[in-house]
Structures are given as C-alpha cells and as structure tokens.
Design an enzyme around this catalytic site. Structure first.
Site, PDB file in Angstrom:
ATOM      1  N   THR A  73       0.837  -1.200   0.000  1.00  0.00           N
ATOM      2  CA  THR A  73       0.000   0.000   0.000  1.00  0.00           C
ATOM      3  C   THR A  73       0.872   1.249   0.000  1.00  0.00           C
ATOM      4  O   THR A  73       1.879   1.309   0.698  1.00  0.00           O
ATOM      5  CB  THR A  73      -0.882   0.020   1.265  1.00  0.00           C
ATOM      6  OG1 THR A  73      -1.717  -1.129   1.262  1.00  0.00           O
ATOM      7  CG2 THR A  73      -1.717   1.282   1.345  1.00  0.00           C
ATOM      8  N   VAL A 125     -11.613  -6.541   1.494  1.00  0.00           N
ATOM      9  CA  VAL A 125     -11.102  -5.224   1.828  1.00  0.00           C
ATOM     10  C   VAL A 125     -10.183  -5.367   3.037  1.00  0.00           C
ATOM     11  O   VAL A 125     -10.542  -6.024   4.020  1.00  0.00           O
ATOM     12  CB  VAL A 125     -12.238  -4.228   2.147  1.00  0.00           C
ATOM     13  CG1 VAL A 125     -11.665  -2.901   2.631  1.00  0.00           C
ATOM     14  CG2 VAL A 125     -13.124  -4.011   0.926  1.00  0.00           C
ATOM     15  N   GLY A 148       1.046  -3.413   4.745  1.00  0.00           N
ATOM     16  CA  GLY A 148       1.318  -4.785   5.150  1.00  0.00           C
ATOM     17  C   GLY A 148       0.094  -5.645   4.961  1.00  0.00           C
ATOM     18  O   GLY A 148      -0.713  -5.405   4.055  1.00  0.00           O
TER      19      GLY A 148
END
Length: 313
Positions: free
Chosen positions: A150, A179, A202
C-alpha cells in the site's frame, strides 16, 4: 515547517511532486492527492492503481482512504473497479456529511455521478502475471499471493494542516470483495492536526486488529516521539498476535507529528520509505534492524536500480 512521509520507494516521484507543492505553500490536501495519484498512475507499481494485480477472478479492485486532520473528516472507497485515481474519490467523499465510505457498485455510481474518469485499471502485464499465477493454483487452494504494498502518506503544510491517505489494489489473488485495512480509518490511516498522523502497509487482516494508525497517533498524543510511537505500536501488536494467534505477518507504519518530527515501525527485515521536510532533502531510507535496533540506511543507486528492475519485470 512542512513535511511529507510515505511508504515504499515507489512513492519517490509522488513525494517529489508533493514536496514541491508544499514548498509553494499549497495545502496538505493537494499535496497528498498529487503524491498518491503519481503512484496510482504508474503501471510499474503493481500493488497500487493502474496495473494493480487482480483478485482471484482477474478483476482489479481498488481501495483508498483519506482523512483531513483539521476537520477530522474521512472519505474512503473499497472494491472500486473501472475508475482512475481512487484517492481523489476518497477526498471528494470526505466532503460529504454522510455516506463517506462507499464500496463496490455504490462507490462506482458515486464516482460516475461526480465526473471522475472511468478507466480499465488492468494493465496487460499485470494480467499476464495473474494468468501465470492462476495456472499454479487449483480452485481448492486459491489463496492470496504475497503482494500488498500500500502507498500510505502523511502530509504537513506550512499552515499546520495535516492529512493522511492510502491507496492499494490489495492482496494479489484476494477473494472478490475483500477489503483490508487501507481504507479503514484508524487502521490504514489516521490524522489529527493537533497531534500528528500515521499510515500503514502490510497484511491488512493483521493491521486492522490493532487499529494501528490510530494507536500510533494516540501514543504521540501521550507525548511519545513519533519513532517511539511507531516502533512501540508495531512491536506490541506483533507480539500480541504471536501470543494469541501464533502468527504475525507483515506490518509497517510511517508517521509524523505536527512539528514535522517523524518515525517508522516495522516487523519485516527491510522496509523502504520516503521522507522530505522543509529543512532536509528528499531521501529514500531503508529501515533495517541491526543488532536489535532499528536503523535508517540511505538507499544507494544500486539498491534503487535493483528495486526498479524488479518492479518492471
């Protein structure tokens, strides 16, 4: 004092753009949007935006979250398909009084009604990787592949306003509709201009269990230096997960307080991040644990060359 910190070396060009905006006294909102959009638009980075690695059905689903530290306003999207730059949609949602977190078709309809650009986010190279990986999985043992970098960013502008934001395509080969922590306020991101902000990266299934970004900001509010807050939050969560669940997967966080002081926490062997501040040049650091102590090492040209060659393969 302005400052900007972001997860992973892939954020370098974005942080460069964001730092120029902050130097010219633009708002932290504008800086964080342009920083994250730069990563979203680069197909070489296959864990974010265009060219993101698909889910188990070959669909690129994008998640993004944003928080304004002055207004405490939040916007987020989950499982978004067919639209460019989810961070911009998340920022727009943060301006709404209600319905700030939209997923799937609801998020796509909102984006369409508000004139956001529609685009097929699956680049051919990412689909090739998906097809290759699909061959090695049976329907029975399909599981998420190790790919979850991310982009998380915290910004501080010259007016003292802080923002935090994230964007990701999530785990490669994830289940449709999955999600992680990235669009979850308090998990993937959190900011309060009176204190500071944090953003995580992570394995979301672990990060969300500790409300990691909120915990870092809470510790800073109690008086911890950002480095102490980040390390303490990651270590305590990792140790608790090992004790209670017998496993702690990848967890990293970057943070900055409202004085521009910064820190990172990680439980992996090597974590790259990008930092720029009014009184220091833009730098890519590698965080490594040496003799039990987390140390920052400036990334060499050779390291960056190897990093980019892995990304474009």
């Amino acid at each position: 004092m302005w400052g900007i910190i972001a997860t992973w070396a892939m954020a370098y060009d974005g942080v460069l753009k964001g730092s120029k905006l902050l130097t010219n006294k633009n708002s932290s909102v504008k800086a964080i949007e342009e920083t994250i959009k730069s990563v979203e638009d680069e197909p070489s980075f296959r864990s974010v935006g265009y060219g993101g690695l698909p889910n188990e059905k070959g669909i690129v689903e994008l998640d993004s979250g944003f928080m304004d530290g002055d207004k405490m306003s939040v916007g987020a999207v989950g499982g978004l398909t067919g639209f460019k730059n989810p961070i911009s949609i998340a920022i727009k949602l943060s301006e709404e009084s209600y319905n700030n977190f939209l997923v799937g078709r609801g998020a796509e309809e909102y984006a369409r009604l508000n004139g956001f650009e529609e685009k097929d986010m699956a680049a051919e190279r990412s689909l090739e990787i998906w097809r290759e990986k699909k061959k090695s999985f049976s329907e029975e043992n399909m599981k998420a592949y190790d790919g979850h970098d991310t982009v998380g960013v915290v910004t501080l502008d010259t007016y003292g306003k802080m923002c935090a934001g994230t964007s990701t395509s999530g785990l490669f080969m994830k289940r449709e509709g999955r999600v992680g922590d990235s669009p979850l306020c308090g998990g993937g991101f959190y900011v309060d201009s009176e204190v500071g902000g944090a953003a995580a990266t992570g394995v979301g299934e672990d990060i969300m269990k500790g409300c990691l970004s909120y915990e870092v900001v809470r510790l800073m509010k109690e008086g911890c230096h950002p480095q102490e807050a980040a390390e303490r939050a990651v270590i305590e969560l990792s140790e608790k997960l090992k004790r209670k669940a017998n496993i702690s997967r990848d967890i990293s966080v970057v943070c900055m307080n409202n004085n521009g002081e910064w820190g990172i926490g990680t439980n992996i062997d090597e974590f790259s991040f990008v930092i720029a501040r009014e009184d220091m040049d833009l730098v890519i650091f590698l965080a490594k644990r040496i003799n039990g102590k987390l140390e920052y090492i400036k990334a060499t040209d050779k390291w960056l060359e190897d990093y980019m060659s892995k990304e474009i393969k």
